[in-house]
Design a protein around this motif. Structure first.
Motif, PDB file in Angstrom:
ATOM      1  N   VAL A 483       0.848  -1.191   0.000  1.00 13.55           N
ATOM      2  CA  VAL A 483       0.000   0.000   0.000  1.00 13.55           C
ATOM      3  C   VAL A 483       0.885   1.242   0.000  1.00 13.55           C
ATOM      4  O   VAL A 483       2.009   1.235   0.493  1.00 13.55           O
ATOM      5  CB  VAL A 483      -0.935   0.015   1.227  1.00 13.55           C
ATOM      6  N   SER A 484       0.338   2.318  -0.541  1.00 18.37           N
ATOM      7  CA  SER A 484       1.082   3.575  -0.625  1.00 18.37           C
ATOM      8  C   SER A 484       0.877   4.397   0.644  1.00 18.37           C
ATOM      9  O   SER A 484       0.001   4.112   1.468  1.00 18.37           O
ATOM     10  CB  SER A 484       0.624   4.372  -1.842  1.00 18.37           C
ATOM     11  N   ASP A 486      -0.263   7.368   0.702  1.00 14.89           N
ATOM     12  CA  ASP A 486      -1.559   8.048   0.592  1.00 14.89           C
ATOM     13  C   ASP A 486      -2.693   7.161   1.098  1.00 14.89           C
ATOM     14  O   ASP A 486      -3.633   7.662   1.732  1.00 14.89           O
ATOM     15  CB  ASP A 486      -1.817   8.445  -0.870  1.00 14.89           C
ATOM     16  N   GLU A 487      -2.619   5.874   0.825  1.00 13.93           N
ATOM     17  CA  GLU A 487      -3.651   4.957   1.318  1.00 13.93           C
ATOM     18  C   GLU A 487      -3.612   4.856   2.834  1.00 13.93           C
ATOM     19  O   GLU A 487      -4.659   4.766   3.491  1.00 13.93           O
ATOM     20  CB  GLU A 487      -3.455   3.573   0.694  1.00 13.93           C
ATOM     21  N   LEU A 534      -7.800  -0.301   6.208  1.00 10.95           N
ATOM     22  CA  LEU A 534      -6.843  -0.497   5.125  1.00 10.95           C
ATOM     23  C   LEU A 534      -6.896  -1.925   4.586  1.00 10.95           C
ATOM     24  O   LEU A 534      -6.670  -2.152   3.404  1.00 10.95           O
ATOM     25  CB  LEU A 534      -5.428  -0.171   5.619  1.00 10.95           C
ATOM     26  N   ASN A 536      -9.616  -3.617   4.322  1.00  6.12           N
ATOM     27  CA  ASN A 536     -10.795  -3.586   3.444  1.00  6.12           C
ATOM     28  C   ASN A 536     -11.388  -4.980   3.257  1.00  6.12           C
ATOM     29  O   ASN A 536     -11.689  -5.413   2.142  1.00  6.12           O
ATOM     30  CB  ASN A 536     -10.426  -2.981   2.083  1.00  6.12           C
TER      31      ASN A 536
END
Length: 626
Positions: A483-484, A486-487, A534, A536
């Motif tokens: 994951v980045s 931003d995420e 995150l 999800n």
């Protein structure tokens, strides 16, 4: 009177030996003898199996192992060579006054020790390298096993014992691994070389040396059994000490508040005293063995010196022969002492190996599923579910039957011990049902692989677990590198955690301490919610996620939970009924059974268990009514 009357009844009439006119049957072996022999053979078999299994870890490094064996063999061969050089040095240089002997013999000794120094360095380096790889391989394999053990194993075994096995027992295995091989090969070659030199110099005197070997072997055998038992006991003591340390560190605030310092100190002292006492016993046993062995060898040495002096008087034994023989015999002491003391290291190592391999042989989580779950709608069905904890007297769940539709929020309420947490623990298969089954989108959970099932489940509980790492690493746990940034920030914002994270010294890179000790309860809870956001996952389990928070933190966490619950199948365990009034359905549990099912208004109108719990929580105090 017949002689046979003196034999036991069980022995009469059996084949025997003729003595005069009577047949004397042989005495039957007592059953205890067979038991002792059987126990000894079984112990030897188990020790051999353990040792063979330890050596299996050195197989990938056989080239380094071969270099080590070669170097230690060369180093061992220099000792009898040094003893042999004493003869030309004494006879040629001192008796015969040969000047060349006084030159080449000392130079040969210097060259000999140069070779010995180089080969010893190679041997020590290779040994250390192999030992390090052995420990690393065992620890990595044990850790891989640790994270795949079923939950009930952690319930039944104290954490101190698990830590002790990985941190302490593995180091002891190296004693049975390469260290024993080093001593056996190096000192064995040295002993054989020195004995060969002794036989070559004077075989009759050497026989006196060999006469003491059976006595030394008997001493070693008697000591080995004692050391094995002490080593096993020491492992248990170390595990208990580690347990006390871990509990005291984890519960240090409780210890301070309740004044438990002296009690914990006494507990620590008791286990530390047991370890000290055990170490003294091991040292005393080993020392007694070494002392007796040296006394036996000293007696043999005195006899050899006496007979060597007699041989020298007859002229058949030169001064060089005597010096070479005496040097070889004195040099024999150290390797014989190490060989006789090796049983202590071997027994320690085998006891540790038994513990380590017993752990590695534990059954991991059962994962017989063959279907890899790629996507799921999140529909759950509980069909005749029953569950009983191991060693429990009664079942925790009885005949659980209900369905959770995809995207539905179902709350589980009831008094403590009614089975709510047990029920949700069966969904990620932390435990296996005793009877019945759970279906996900119509497919039994046992048909799914564990990894693929758990990838579709997120959990947020009252007892938040965080790691001593950065905020970003805790939020992205399990998906680091996937994951980045931003995420991660978006998940923190949705969990109402962005404000306090940005106020930290290094922001998302701030290390939060062990289990988030530098954060408040509400902040830890919001980090756990961000982690779940995150991930999800389509299935969400909330276990008392807001019960230990103050009003302001609860509002922030509840708002974050509402964001988390959108478009997800959610099971909520809550004692605060105000937090689940808007759930699609509420399942009321009582003593492991489903007592009521309905929404908030239906259950209040029904005036059953839920209505009673609601009245107890929202009953106004008498002073408000007044």
């Amino acid at each position: 009177m017949s002689v046979s009357r003196h034999w036991p009844v069980a022995c009469r009439g059996s084949p025997g030996v003729r003595s005069g006119r009577s047949w004397l049957p042989p005495p039957a072996w007592p059953s205890s003898c067979y038991a002792v022999i059987s126990a000894c053979s079984e112990r030897l078999r188990r020790s051999f199996v353990l040792y063979k299994r330890v050596l299996r870890y050195l197989r990938p490094y056989w080239k380094v192992f071969l270099v080590s064996l070669l170097s230690m063999s060369i180093a061992a061969a220099t000792e009898p060579a040094f003893a042999r050089l004493m003869k030309p040095l004494i006879d040629g240089g001192f008796v015969n006054k040969d000047g060349s002997s006084l030159i080449w013999a000392p130079l040969a000794i210097v060259g000999l020790f140069l070779v010995r120094g180089l080969t010893s360095y190679v041997n020590e380096y290779a040994t250390s390298w192999l030992t390090g790889h052995l420990v690393q391989s065992l620890r990595e394999e044990m850790f891989a096993k640790l994270v795949r053990l079923p939950v009930h194993y952690y319930d039944d075994n104290p954490s101190g014992r698990l830590l002790s096995r990985i941190a302490f027992d593995v180091n002891q295995v190296t004693e049975a691994g390469f260290n024993v091989i080093t001593v056996t090969v190096k000192d064995g070659i040295t002993i054989l070389g020195l004995l060969g030199l002794l036989f070559y110099t004077d075989w009759q005197l050497t026989l006196i040396c060999l006469a003491v070997l059976p006595i030394v072997s008997l001493c070693v055998r008697l000591v080995s059994k004692r050391l094995r038992g002490l080593s096993l006991q020491n492992q248990q003591n170390m595990a208990q000490l580690t347990q006390v340390l871990g509990e005291t560190i984890d519960c240090q605030r409780v210890v301070k508040v309740y004044g438990g310092e002296e009690y914990e100190a006494r507990r620590f002292h008791r286990h530390a005293e047991a370890i000290r006492h055990n170490a003294v016993k091991q040292s005393a046993t080993s020392s007694a063995n070494t002392g007796v062995t040296q006394l036996i060898i000293a007696c043999a040495l005195a006899a050899i010196l006496y007979f060597a002096a007699l041989r020298a008087q007859s002229g058949s034994f030169t001064a060089g022969d005597f010096m070479s023989f005496l040097t070889a015999m004195l040099m024999l002491f150290a390797p014989v002492k190490r060989i006789t003391s090796i049983s202590q290291s071997l027994q320690k190592g085998l006891a540790a190996a038994e513990s380590v391999f017993g752990f590695l042989d534990e059954n991991g989580e059962p994962d017989h599923g063959t279907h890899r779950l790629e996507n799921t709608r999140g529909g759950l069905q509980f069909d005749g579910l029953q569950f009983t904890y191991p060693h429990a007297e009664r079942a925790s769940l009885y005949d659980i039957n209900f369905t959770v539709n995809p995207g539905e929020t179902v709350a589980l309420v009831g008094s403590s011990g009614s089975g709510k947490t047990t029920l949700v623990s069966l969904i990620p298969r932390f435990y296996e049902p005793t009877a019945g089954r759970i279906l996900l989108d119509g497919r039994p959970l046992t048909d799914l692989t564990l990894g693929s099932l758990r990838r579709h489940i997120a959990m947020v509980s009252q007892d938040v677990v965080l790691f001593n790492d950065s905020v970003a690493a805790n939020i992205a746990y399990g998906r680091i590198g996937e994951v980045s940034r931003d995420e991660i920030i978006a998940a923190a914002r949705a969990a109402n955690a962005l404000e306090f994270i940005e106020a930290m010294p290094q922001g998302f890179d701030t290390v939060i301490g062990e289990n988030g000790v530098r954060l408040s309860g509400g902040q830890r809870q919001r980090l756990a919610i961000a982690r779940a956001l995150l991930k999800n996952a389509p299935i969400l389990i909330l276990d008392e996620a807001t019960s230990a928070l103050d009003t302001q933190s609860e509002r922030l966490v509840q708002s974050a939970l509402e964001n988390l619950m959108k478009d997800r199948t959610t099971l909520v365990i809550a004692h605060r009924l105000s937090t689940i009034e808007h759930a699609d359905r509420i399942v009321v549990m009582h003593q492991g059974r489903i007592a009521e099912v309905g929404n908030h208004h239906e259950l209040i109108a029904h005036d059953g268990l839920y209505a009673n719990l609601h009245r107890l929580q929202f009953k106004e105090p008498s002073w408000v009514t007044a």
